[in-house]
Structure formats: C-alpha cells, structure tokens
Write an enzyme that holds these catalytic residues in place. Structure first.
Site, short mmCIF file in Angstrom:
data_model
loop_
_atom_site.label_atom_id
_atom_site.label_comp_id
_atom_site.label_asym_id
_atom_site.label_seq_id
_atom_site.Cartn_x
_atom_site.Cartn_y
_atom_site.Cartn_z
N HIS A 72 0.85 -1.20 0.00
CA HIS A 72 0.00 0.00 0.00
C HIS A 72 0.88 1.24 0.00
CE1 HIS A 72 -4.11 -1.69 1.51
NE2 HIS A 72 -3.60 -2.38 0.50
N TYR A 202 -9.19 5.55 7.50
CA TYR A 202 -9.33 5.94 8.92
C TYR A 202 -10.38 7.06 8.96
CZ TYR A 202 -4.91 3.57 10.12
OH TYR A 202 -3.91 2.63 10.34
N PRO A 293 -3.85 0.52 18.70
CA PRO A 293 -3.58 0.03 17.34
C PRO A 293 -3.80 1.06 16.23
CG PRO A 293 -5.57 -0.97 18.24
CD PRO A 293 -4.95 -0.18 19.34
N LYS A 297 1.31 -0.02 15.01
CA LYS A 297 2.70 -0.10 15.47
C LYS A 297 3.03 -1.33 16.31
CE LYS A 297 4.08 3.40 13.38
NZ LYS A 297 4.77 3.02 12.14
N TYR A 384 4.16 6.59 9.93
CA TYR A 384 3.33 5.42 9.63
C TYR A 384 4.14 4.33 8.92
CZ TYR A 384 -1.04 2.91 8.69
OH TYR A 384 -2.04 1.97 8.66
P1 FAS Z 1 2.00 -11.52 21.82
O1 FAS Z 1 1.00 -11.14 22.87
O2 FAS Z 1 1.58 -11.60 20.40
O3 FAS Z 1 2.61 -12.96 22.17
C1 FAS Z 1 2.89 -13.32 23.50
C2 FAS Z 1 2.77 -14.84 23.58
O4 FAS Z 1 3.18 -15.26 24.88
C3 FAS Z 1 1.33 -15.31 23.40
O5 FAS Z 1 1.27 -16.31 22.41
C4 FAS Z 1 0.94 -15.85 24.78
O6 FAS Z 1 0.06 -16.97 24.70
C5 FAS Z 1 2.29 -16.26 25.33
N1 FAS Z 1 2.35 -16.29 26.79
C6 FAS Z 1 1.80 -15.41 27.65
N2 FAS Z 1 2.10 -15.76 28.93
C7 FAS Z 1 2.86 -16.89 28.85
C8 FAS Z 1 3.48 -17.72 29.81
N3 FAS Z 1 3.35 -17.47 31.12
N4 FAS Z 1 4.19 -18.80 29.40
C9 FAS Z 1 4.32 -19.06 28.07
N5 FAS Z 1 3.75 -18.30 27.09
C10 FAS Z 1 3.03 -17.23 27.49
N6 FAS Z 1 -1.12 -4.35 16.72
C11 FAS Z 1 -1.20 -3.69 15.55
O7 FAS Z 1 -0.18 -3.20 15.06
N7 FAS Z 1 -2.41 -3.57 14.91
C12 FAS Z 1 -3.55 -4.13 15.42
O8 FAS Z 1 -4.62 -4.02 14.85
C13 FAS Z 1 -3.50 -4.84 16.62
N8 FAS Z 1 -4.62 -5.45 17.13
C14 FAS Z 1 -4.52 -6.13 18.32
C15 FAS Z 1 -5.63 -6.80 18.88
C16 FAS Z 1 -5.53 -7.47 20.11
C17 FAS Z 1 -6.74 -8.20 20.69
C18 FAS Z 1 -4.31 -7.49 20.81
C19 FAS Z 1 -4.18 -8.15 22.17
C20 FAS Z 1 -3.18 -6.85 20.26
C21 FAS Z 1 -3.29 -6.19 19.01
N9 FAS Z 1 -2.19 -5.57 18.41
C22 FAS Z 1 -2.25 -4.91 17.25
C23 FAS Z 1 -0.91 -5.63 19.02
C24 FAS Z 1 -0.32 -6.97 18.72
O9 FAS Z 1 -0.22 -7.16 17.35
C25 FAS Z 1 0.98 -7.04 19.45
O10 FAS Z 1 1.74 -5.86 19.29
C26 FAS Z 1 1.82 -8.23 19.03
O11 FAS Z 1 1.04 -9.39 19.16
C27 FAS Z 1 3.04 -8.25 19.92
O12 FAS Z 1 3.70 -9.43 19.75
P2 FAS Z 1 4.42 -10.15 20.99
O13 FAS Z 1 5.20 -9.15 21.73
O14 FAS Z 1 5.05 -11.36 20.44
O15 FAS Z 1 3.22 -10.52 22.00
C1 PHB Z 2 -5.49 -4.24 10.67
O1 PHB Z 2 -5.53 -4.46 9.44
O2 PHB Z 2 -5.77 -5.11 11.52
C2 PHB Z 2 -5.09 -2.87 11.15
C3 PHB Z 2 -4.60 -1.95 10.24
C4 PHB Z 2 -4.22 -0.69 10.68
C5 PHB Z 2 -4.36 -0.37 12.02
C6 PHB Z 2 -4.84 -1.31 12.94
C7 PHB Z 2 -5.22 -2.56 12.49
O3 PHB Z 2 -4.01 0.88 12.45
#
Ligand code: FAS
Ligand code: PHB
Length: 396
Positions: A72, A202, A293, A297, A384
C-alpha cells in the site's frame, strides 16, 4: 536441561527472536501456553512497516509475504464529509507499508522454526523464571506431557505479551511504568466480503472512529470505536454493519457487507515499562510496551525489538556485554516515537466521550492541516511507514 536462550512466548517477538538467533548459530527453546492452532488463528495486527518487510525478507521469511502481501502506497483520512489520500510514496521518497496479517507472520515463523528443527513447546503450564541475576538463569515450565522441567539458560527473553510472567519477575521498584488507558475500545470484525477500498480508510465521525482495513482481495477487516466496557454480545452483525455504514458514508461510495467470520473487542492503552532488561532477562514486544492500534505499530515494535536483541545476545555470549547494556535504551527510543505517534493518531481520530465541541473542532483542524500541508502529511507518512527506518536484518 540446558539451552543458550530460553524464550517465553511464541508470538511474533518470541518466534522471530528464535529464528534470528538460529541464523547466528545460537540455540533456543520457545515455551508457549497456547496451542499452535490458537497462536496461528489469533486475529491481531495487519500492517507491516517498510522496515519490518525488509527484516523478514532478509532473514529468509519473505516468500509468502512477497507473494501474498498487499503493498500500500498510502492511507485515506475521512472527516467532515470528505476523504483525503495521504500518499506515502510521494511524501517519503518511495516508502510503503504491506498488508500481511499477523496470523500469516506467525504461521511463517512457526513453519520456519520447525523446518529448521527449532524447539517450540506449545501448551505448557506454570512457566516461571529464576536466578535472573546470575549468568545461569532458569526457565521452569510443565510441558504438555505433564513433566516439570528446569531449563538452565545463558539468557532468557520475555516475549510473553502484556499479561505474561516475565515483566512481573523484575525486582520490585526496578521498572518504571508509564500508562494511559483510553476511554474507548475497538470492536473488530473479519468479514467474508471484498474490501470496498484499495487502501485503508481511517474515519473520524461524530458517532465514533471507524477503520476499513483488509486481509486479501476477498476478506475485509473493519473496526469501530465502542465504549471500553462494551461486550461483544451487545453487537449482533446487523448492528455492527449499521454503525460502519453510518461512519463511512460518503456520496457516490458504498460499503459492501458480508458474513462476519470473527469479531472481538480490544481495549486501548499506551503502556511503557522501563528498563527492558534485568540481569539475564530481556523483555521484547508487548511484554514491555503496548500502543493503541491506531498507528499500526504494535507488531512492528515487537519485530524491531528482537532485531536489536538478537545481535545483542550474540555479542553477550561472545563476551561483549556492550550491545546488551545498550539494548533497553536503543529499543525505548523507537518505542517512545511509536507511542507518541499512536497516541497522536488515536486522539486525532476518536470521539472522546463527553468531550466538548472545542475538542471536535481541534481534531477537525488537525485533520484539515494534515491533509493540506505537505510538511504535516510527510510527518504522518514518515511515522506510519516506520521511523526511524530499521537497519537491515537484525542490525546488519
Ligand atoms: P504476543 O502477545 O503476540 O505474544 C505473546 C505470547 O506469549 C502469546 O502467544 C501468549 O500466549 C504467550 N504467553 C503469555 N504468557 C505466557 C506464559 N506465562 N508462558 C508461556 N507463554 C506465554 N497491533 C497492531 O499493530 N495492529 C492491530 O490491529 C492490533 N490489534 C490487536 C488486537 C488485540 C486483541 C491485541 C491483544 C493486540 C493487538 N495488536 C495490534 C498488538 C499486537 O499485534 C501485538 O503488538 C503483538 O502481538 C506483539 O507481539 P508479541 O510481543 O510477540 O506478543
Ligand atoms: C489491521 O488491518 O488489523 C489494522 C490496520 C491498521 C491499524 C490497525 C489494524 O491501524
């Protein structure tokens, strides 16, 4: 039992760290509470910065990303009855972002690790870390087979997300936390319908924010602002589409609807815990920081942390503690830039409950400025697409 690096968490941070360490000939064991299927299906982020794409591609994980990722060159900002394009390529000298879901990044990473004979223990319980202030820290866990294990490591990486056990393992008083909870949340849906837009929209609206993202030419990803204490049971599909239609409405344009495949509500917070290291325990990703989100980032910060951590661990194991000593400050510089940008995008676009008309007018003025001033638009585009730009794979 022994390994060089014990990694807690098989999310993007833990999995990429294990991969980058393996490229350097460093052995690791990843322990994960959830199942492989759960980790691969968990709907989260969707947008990769320029630098993240380069990092994954240069570390041998770029094939499917190149084939299926959607490049994009900008985004749309919609407000006050108009939809304006921010042209990243023009404003940043050619930089772009790629739509490639976090689920796909995780699938690629798990496949690569298992193909290389990497050790990932899924469905573990009772994870604990100890002896962190020694050069033989211990990662303890009960495997899916019910056997308790004490893994002696040289280093432990806490990649266990916001609710993990590693950040709480820091000694009381060591970490300082800066946190802000927002008075709204995101309700996200995955819909089996072709996107109604070529690039992300957005939308600022008096009813609340909305985002039109996508996953493929046939799957749309959409979000709408809801109250922070909302429960998904209050949101049947019809109500979700009704709100999305209202918030994206524009003469001569229509939003296609389709079956909702997945839906959920995500709270919004900014959270930074510093330092990101204690002794031989290093935090990476959501274990150390959370961003709303809106700036896309979270996933990118997780990847950027481990791009710094892998070479730092390599140097430490070779007797040079300098990069490891600098790890936290190096990552926090980028974390705070992304935290500010995510806060700025969030507060510019979301309707603040109970806010006065002054707030709405300030937001609209900011949106008009960002879509009419080249300097202002370039600042948004630079952040961005990723600022500062990531070096090549793992600090090369
Ligand atoms: P993660 O949370 O992905 O991974 C951590 C892992 O550790 C998980 O698999 C968990 O099961 C495991 N874990 C936890 N405790 C443990 C333990 N005691 N023992 C062993 N394993 C354990 N970011 C965006 O940029 N755009 C978005 O739209 C967006 N939407 C999101 C929606 C939700 C619901 C959430 C929660 C986050 C969202 N994020 C988004 C942010 C997300 O993408 C995170 O930044 C990303 O998953 C970070 O990756 P990790 O640091 O690996 O953490
Ligand atoms: C997504 O595609 O999940 C998405 C994209 C941009 C954002 C947040 C989520 O800022």
């Amino acid at each position: 039992m022994r390994t060089q690096v014990g990694i807690v968490g098989a999310g993007p941070a833990g999995l990429l760290l294990s991969h980058l360490l393996a490229l350097r000939g460093i052995e690791s064991v990843v322990v994960e509470t959830r199942s492989r299927a759960y980790c691969e299906a968990r709907q989260r982020a969707g947008v990769l910065e320029d630098g993240s794409v380069r990092l994954l591609s240069e570390s041998g994980l770029g094939d499917r990303l190149a084939a299926e990722g959607l490049v994009h060159g900008g985004i749309y900002l919609q407000f006050d009855g108009q939809r304006r394009h921010i042209d990243f390529r023009d404003l940043t000298g050619g930089r772009t972002v790629t739509v490639y879901a976090q689920t796909e990044v995780v699938k690629d990473l798990i496949a690569a690790r298992l193909a290389a004979g990497g050790a990932i223990e899924f469905e573990v319980t009772d994870t604990a870390v100890s002896r962190l202030d020694t050069d033989r820290p211990v990662l303890s866990y009960t495997g899916a087979d019910g056997i308790r294990r004490d893994l002696e490591c040289d280093v432990i990486a806490g990649c266990d997300g916001f609710h993990g056990i590693c950040r709480p393992a820091f000694p009381p008083g060591l970490a300082s936390v800066r946190e802000r909870e927002y008075p709204y949340a995101w309700l996200g849906i995955l819909a089996d319908v072709p996107p109604s837009t070529d690039e992300l929209i957005y939308a600022h609206h008096r009813d609340g924010f909305a985002l039109h993202s996508l996953r493929s030419p046939t799957i749309s990803r959409l979000y709408l602002q809801v109250d922070p204490d909302e429960s998904i049971e209050n949101w049947p599909d019809e109500r979700i589409w009704e709100h999305l239609q209202r918030r994206f409405a524009l003469p001569g344009w229509s939003l296609r609807e389709g079956p909702v495949l997945d839906k959920g509500i995500t709270p919004m917070r900014s959270f930074v815990s510093a330092p990101m290291r204690y002794g031989r325990l290093f935090l990476a990703g959501d274990a150390a920081h959370i961003v709303p989100p809106t700036g896309a980032k979270g996933l990118n910060l997780a990847l950027a942390d481990v791009a710094v951590l892998a070479p730092a661990i390599d140097a430490l194991l070779r007797g040079d503690g300098g990069p490891a000593d600098a790890y936290s400050d190096t990552c926090l510089a980028r974390v705070w830039r992304s935290t500010h940008f995510s806060w700025w995008m969030t507060t510019m676009l979301h309707r603040e409950p109970g806010a006065d008309e002054m707030t709405a007018q300030l937001q609209l003025s900011q949106l008009r400025y960002v879509t009419s001033s080249r300097a202002a638009a370039a600042s948004l585009a630079e952040n961005y697409t990723g600022y500062p730009e990531l070096p090549g794979a793992a600090g090369t």
